[in-house]
Design an enzyme around this catalytic site. Structure first.
Site, mmCIF file in Angstrom:
data_model
loop_
_atom_site.group_PDB
_atom_site.id
_atom_site.type_symbol
_atom_site.label_atom_id
_atom_site.label_comp_id
_atom_site.label_asym_id
_atom_site.label_seq_id
_atom_site.Cartn_x
_atom_site.Cartn_y
_atom_site.Cartn_z
ATOM 1 N N ASP A 30 21.499 -54.264 -1.817
ATOM 2 C CA ASP A 30 20.145 -54.816 -1.660
ATOM 3 C C ASP A 30 19.073 -53.756 -1.882
ATOM 4 O O ASP A 30 19.308 -52.564 -1.663
ATOM 5 C CB ASP A 30 19.962 -55.351 -0.235
ATOM 6 C CG ASP A 30 20.647 -56.672 -0.010
ATOM 7 O OD1 ASP A 30 21.328 -57.163 -0.925
ATOM 8 O OD2 ASP A 30 20.496 -57.210 1.101
ATOM 9 N N ASP A 31 17.895 -54.238 -2.251
ATOM 10 C CA ASP A 31 16.613 -53.511 -2.178
ATOM 11 C C ASP A 31 16.262 -52.676 -3.404
ATOM 12 O O ASP A 31 15.217 -52.035 -3.409
ATOM 13 C CB ASP A 31 16.530 -52.620 -0.932
ATOM 14 C CG ASP A 31 16.543 -53.427 0.351
ATOM 15 O OD1 ASP A 31 16.465 -54.665 0.264
ATOM 16 O OD2 ASP A 31 16.631 -52.823 1.437
ATOM 17 N N HIS A 82 16.704 -61.195 -4.287
ATOM 18 C CA HIS A 82 16.490 -60.759 -2.903
ATOM 19 C C HIS A 82 15.019 -60.913 -2.511
ATOM 20 O O HIS A 82 14.526 -60.165 -1.667
ATOM 21 C CB HIS A 82 16.953 -59.311 -2.739
ATOM 22 C CG HIS A 82 17.052 -58.829 -1.318
ATOM 23 N ND1 HIS A 82 17.568 -59.606 -0.299
ATOM 24 C CD2 HIS A 82 16.709 -57.640 -0.736
ATOM 25 C CE1 HIS A 82 17.540 -58.904 0.832
ATOM 26 N NE2 HIS A 82 17.021 -57.719 0.598
ATOM 27 N N HIS A 86 10.052 -59.001 -0.176
ATOM 28 C CA HIS A 86 10.879 -58.632 0.970
ATOM 29 C C HIS A 86 10.154 -58.935 2.279
ATOM 30 O O HIS A 86 10.064 -58.105 3.196
ATOM 31 C CB HIS A 86 11.289 -57.161 0.911
ATOM 32 C CG HIS A 86 12.556 -56.865 1.665
ATOM 33 N ND1 HIS A 86 12.574 -56.565 3.018
ATOM 34 C CD2 HIS A 86 13.860 -56.829 1.269
ATOM 35 C CE1 HIS A 86 13.823 -56.345 3.403
ATOM 36 N NE2 HIS A 86 14.627 -56.508 2.366
ATOM 37 N N HIS A 173 23.180 -51.165 0.801
ATOM 38 C CA HIS A 173 21.806 -51.018 0.316
ATOM 39 C C HIS A 173 21.697 -49.823 -0.627
ATOM 40 O O HIS A 173 22.180 -48.731 -0.309
ATOM 41 C CB HIS A 173 20.837 -50.822 1.487
ATOM 42 C CG HIS A 173 20.723 -52.029 2.374
ATOM 43 N ND1 HIS A 173 21.694 -52.362 3.280
ATOM 44 C CD2 HIS A 173 19.760 -52.993 2.451
ATOM 45 C CE1 HIS A 173 21.329 -53.480 3.919
ATOM 46 N NE2 HIS A 173 20.164 -53.880 3.434
#
Length: 226
Positions: A30-31, A82, A86, A173
């Site tokens: 993620d991210d 995602h 965020h 991540h």
């Protein structure tokens, strides 16, 4: 006599195969994308020849970082959604939720030519309205709280190696500076290969397990067999 031996060997091999079914897991990150940690993750994946699924944040995508997405595709990875900003999306209106998904989907498709069908909600924050509004399958995963800086690479590795099972989606991540996860991954992949696991993307994991999740089903998947 030779024919008898061949038949016997075939029966033994069949028996062994039935006793040791294939085990699959999917790495996911993620991210990203970014030009630091994402690059390191891709280097490791390339070294060990394993694919993964990257759940990207739309506002992190630009002409420069998009190169990491295209490299990921070339390595057999996939790019999924995602959100754009965020945010805690359960606090957003249905229209704003749709916009978060749409903007990120369009950016991913623009740079990779692929359209996401999976969505991991930021902070794993979700509600019924989001499930009804978003047409993607919702993904969570089995993690090790690898966003906590104090958690060492060894601790991250130990949690995962003692937790993961067939059908799991691994939640990690590739946020900038997440060096301990980079180091944990170097230990995790070869050890799981020794244990007989095959690494696939999340999409391929569903296919291998014969699971076809319907949209709007209200499920948040950490294992495709749940």
């Amino acid at each position: 006599m030779t024919r008898y031996i061949l038949i016997l060997l075939s029966l033994i091999l069949t028996s062994c195969a039935s006793e040791s079914p294939a085990k699959y897991v999917a790495l996911s990150f993620d991210d990203g994308p970014n030009e630091t940690t994402t690059v390191q993750m891709l280097d490791i994946l390339e070294e060990f020849d394993v694919p993964a699924s990257f759940f990207v944040i739309g506002q992190n995508i630009n002409d420069s970082t998009a190169r990491q997405m295209t490299r990921a595709i070339e390595l057999g990875c996939e790019i999924q959604n995602h959100s754009y900003s965020h945010s805690f999306m359960s606090r957003l209106s249905a229209e704003d939720v749709k916009e978060e998904i749409r903007r990120t989907d369009e950016l991913i498709e623009k740079y990779t030519g692929t359209k996401p069908w999976l969505f991991r909600p930021p902070f794993i924050d979700h509600n019924e309205s989001m499930h009804q509004t978003i047409g993607h399958t919702f993904i969570c995963g089995v993690g090790c709280e690898d966003w906590v800086p104090e958690r060492t690479a060894r601790e991250r590795y130990d949690i995962l190696i003692n937790t993961l099972k067939d059908g799991d989606i691994v939640l990690l991540h590739d946020l900038q500076g997440n060096d301990n996860t980079v180091e944990a991954l170097k230990m995790l992949i070869p050890e799981m290969k020794k244990q007989g696991y095959t690494f696939v993307t999340v999409t391929e994991l569903y296919k291998r397990k014969g699971v076809n999740p319907a949209p709007h089903n209200g499920v948040l998947y950490s294992n495709v067999l749940q």
